[in-house]
Each structure stands twice: as C-alpha cells, then as structure tokens.
Write an enzyme that holds these catalytic residues in place. Structure first.
Site, short mmCIF file in Angstrom:
data_model
loop_
_atom_site.label_atom_id
_atom_site.label_comp_id
_atom_site.label_asym_id
_atom_site.label_seq_id
_atom_site.Cartn_x
_atom_site.Cartn_y
_atom_site.Cartn_z
CG ASP A 1 -70.94 71.72 7.97
OD1 ASP A 1 -70.62 70.75 8.68
OD2 ASP A 1 -70.44 71.98 6.87
CD GLN B 1 -64.18 69.49 4.79
OE1 GLN B 1 -65.28 68.94 4.80
NE2 GLN B 1 -63.38 69.47 5.84
CE LYS C 1 -66.89 66.03 6.77
NZ LYS C 1 -66.63 67.46 6.70
N1 GUN Z 1 -63.68 71.39 8.34
C1 GUN Z 1 -63.37 70.82 9.52
N2 GUN Z 1 -64.47 70.32 10.11
C2 GUN Z 1 -65.50 70.59 9.29
C3 GUN Z 1 -66.90 70.34 9.35
O1 GUN Z 1 -67.44 69.76 10.31
N3 GUN Z 1 -67.62 70.77 8.28
C4 GUN Z 1 -67.06 71.42 7.23
N4 GUN Z 1 -67.85 71.83 6.26
N5 GUN Z 1 -65.78 71.68 7.15
C5 GUN Z 1 -65.01 71.26 8.18
#
Ligand code: GUN
Length: 291
Positions: free
Chosen positions: A120, A97, A53
């Site tokens: 998110d 995350q 990311k």
């Molecule tokens: N863990 C797995 N997918 C995601 C996501 O799209 N965002 C976040 N913050 N954690 C994740």
C-alpha cells in the site's frame, strides 16, 4: 463538447492480464504471489473493497490470505497478527484495509507492516522513499491515476494540476509524485482550509478530486477542456434503488460537458487502484525470489 472518458476498467484489465502472466511465470518457479488482506470490523463499503481485491487476486492466479477480524479486535491483537504475517515467507504483501476502528491507532498499524511487504506504501519508510524518489512501492491509487493520464496522453509536464484533498492515501502522495522530474507538473493542493476553492479549481489544466464529498465539484468550477480525475467513491442514500444507495464521485457528472477528459465513477480510478495493488504484490513476490 463532451469529454473523452478515461476508461480505468479497460486499462485496469490490461494491466491485470500482464500481472496474470507474470504470476504464472513466478508459479513456474514455485512462488505463488500472496497478499494478506486484513479487514477489521464490518463496514459495508470496506467489505466490498476487500472482496473486490480478493476476487482480482484470484483472477490473476494469485493467492489472498483473507483475514476478517471483529470490530472489538484490540490494537495489540492486530499488531501481533501483523507480526506473524511479517514473518510468514509465503505472504509477500500485507494490506490492512483503512480505516481501522477508532480504538486502533492507524499510524502504529502502518508502521508495523514490514516495508518490503508494504504494497500500500503506507509505512513511513515507504512514504519517505517515495517522496525522495528512491526505489520502492508506489501507492496504488496515485499510481493508478498517473497510469490513466499516461494511457490517454494527457499532457502532464508543465501543466497546472490542482488536487482537492490532502489525505495520506491520495492527495499528499499524488502531489509528491507529480512534482517529480519525470512528471514535471506544477501542483496546487487544496483542502478544507483553502479560502476560495473555485478560484483554484478554475486554474487547473488537470483537476483531481479526492475528498469524499459527493458531487462537490460543479461545472462552474472547471476550466473548459480540463482533464478531470474523480477519485471519490461516495455512497448516497437513494431509497428508490434496491441497494438503498447509489455510488457517486466527488465530481458532478454534468462536468462531463465541460471537461476535455473525465473519469467515470464507477469504472475510472477505482479499478486502477486494484490493478496497481496486484502489480505491487508481483513486485514484492519477485523481490523474495531475488530477481
Ligand atoms: N482504504 C481506501 N483505500 C485504500 C487502499 O488503497 N488501501 C487500504 N489498505 N485501505 C484503503
């Protein structure tokens, strides 16, 4: 027959290029879109996701505020870091995350992020707005799946979509988005309580697997010509490989012979999640510009 591959890497790159142009335009106005990326603990898979990311943000000319916290971080400490990020005008989006360590209540963390920075779409207000069809961020992975289906003209309206997996991140929001009038799908949501999974998956015009169980979906569970979307990213031990593991989805790759459309893992849904995240950060930054 062999399926048409839905190339999320290519579409993700196209979206990221447009995001890059929008980021450059915002920079001209003195705003550099910035996402705070918070990782608690040292889970190797989570670390690799947040690094991807952060790399994508940099490539799009955006900033990331990389925050790495030890496994021992308390819930209170994490909440106070989020509170600071909420107040920081230079930070447009906040991503914590998932999963966080077990001693931290993830629901509290999700609810602590200011909804206008909730790229998110994990905050209960964001989820509520999404379900009600009100304006707001769309969750990244579900949105990425919808964009992939659209790009390849997979017929969604009137189709029977069977989703396997009821997670808050994928299954639940995807089911909600697909029943919107604009998508008009009929949705079946399967989960661990489903009695005869194969009966349901065989009905699917579009089958979406989001369970985190390596190769769960076998060819005999798929209708000939169905579009099969694999959201799973699983690490399976394989001592013959330098890394000691291989990555595979929730769908057995032999399904490619039976499906009409198929998303590879890696290179299918994964890159779309990142592209949609960057798009949400741009939207968040734009909103602060009052545009
Ligand atoms: N863990 C797995 N997918 C995601 C996501 O799209 N965002 C976040 N913050 N954690 C994740």
């Amino acid at each position: 027959m062999s399926a048409v591959l839905l190339d999320g890497k290519a579409l993700g790159l196209k979206i990221r290029q447009s995001v890059k142009e929008r980021a450059a335009a915002l920079k001209q106005k003195g705003i550099t879109p910035c996402l705070a990326v918070v990782l608690v603990g040292d889970d190797p898979a989570s670390l690799s996701y947040v690094k991807s990311k952060e790399k994508a943000l940099a490539e799009a000319g955006m900033e990331s505020r990389d925050i790495r916290l030890p496994q021992s971080t308390s819930e209170q400490q994490l909440l106070s870091i989020i509170s600071e990020l909420n107040k920081d005008d230079k930070v447009h989006g906040i991503l914590v995350q998932s999963p966080v360590p077990k001693h931290i209540n993830e629901e509290k963390i999700n609810a602590a992020v200011a909804p206008q920075k909730d790229v998110d779409c994990f905050h209960p207000d964001s989820v509520g707005n999404m379900v009600l069809g009100r304006p707001g961020f769309l969750p990244c992975t579900p949105h990425g799946v919808l964009m992939l289906l659209r790009e390849y003209n997979v017929l969604v309206a009137g189709s029977h979509v069977v989703i396997v997996g009821r997670s808050n991140i994928v299954g639940k929001p995807l089911a909600n988005l697909l029943i919107r009038r604009e998508y008009n799908a009929t949705v079946t949501l399967c989960h661990t309580g489903t009695k005869d999974l194969k009966y349901h998956t065989l009905q699917a015009d579009i089958l979406i697997a989001a369970v985190g169980s390596a190769d769960l979906i076998k060819p005999d569970m798929v209708k000939e010509g169905a579009a099969v979307i694999d959201v799973g990213i699983n690490r399976v031990n394989d001592s013959s490989l330098p890394k000691g593991y291989r990555v595979c989805g929730d769908v057995d790759s032999a399904v490619i012979q039976k499906a009409g459309f198929f998303t590879p893992v890696p290179g299918g849904v994964g890159p779309m999640t990142i592209a949609m995240l960057l798009q949400n950060v741009i939207e968040a930054a734009l909103a602060t510009a009052g545009k």
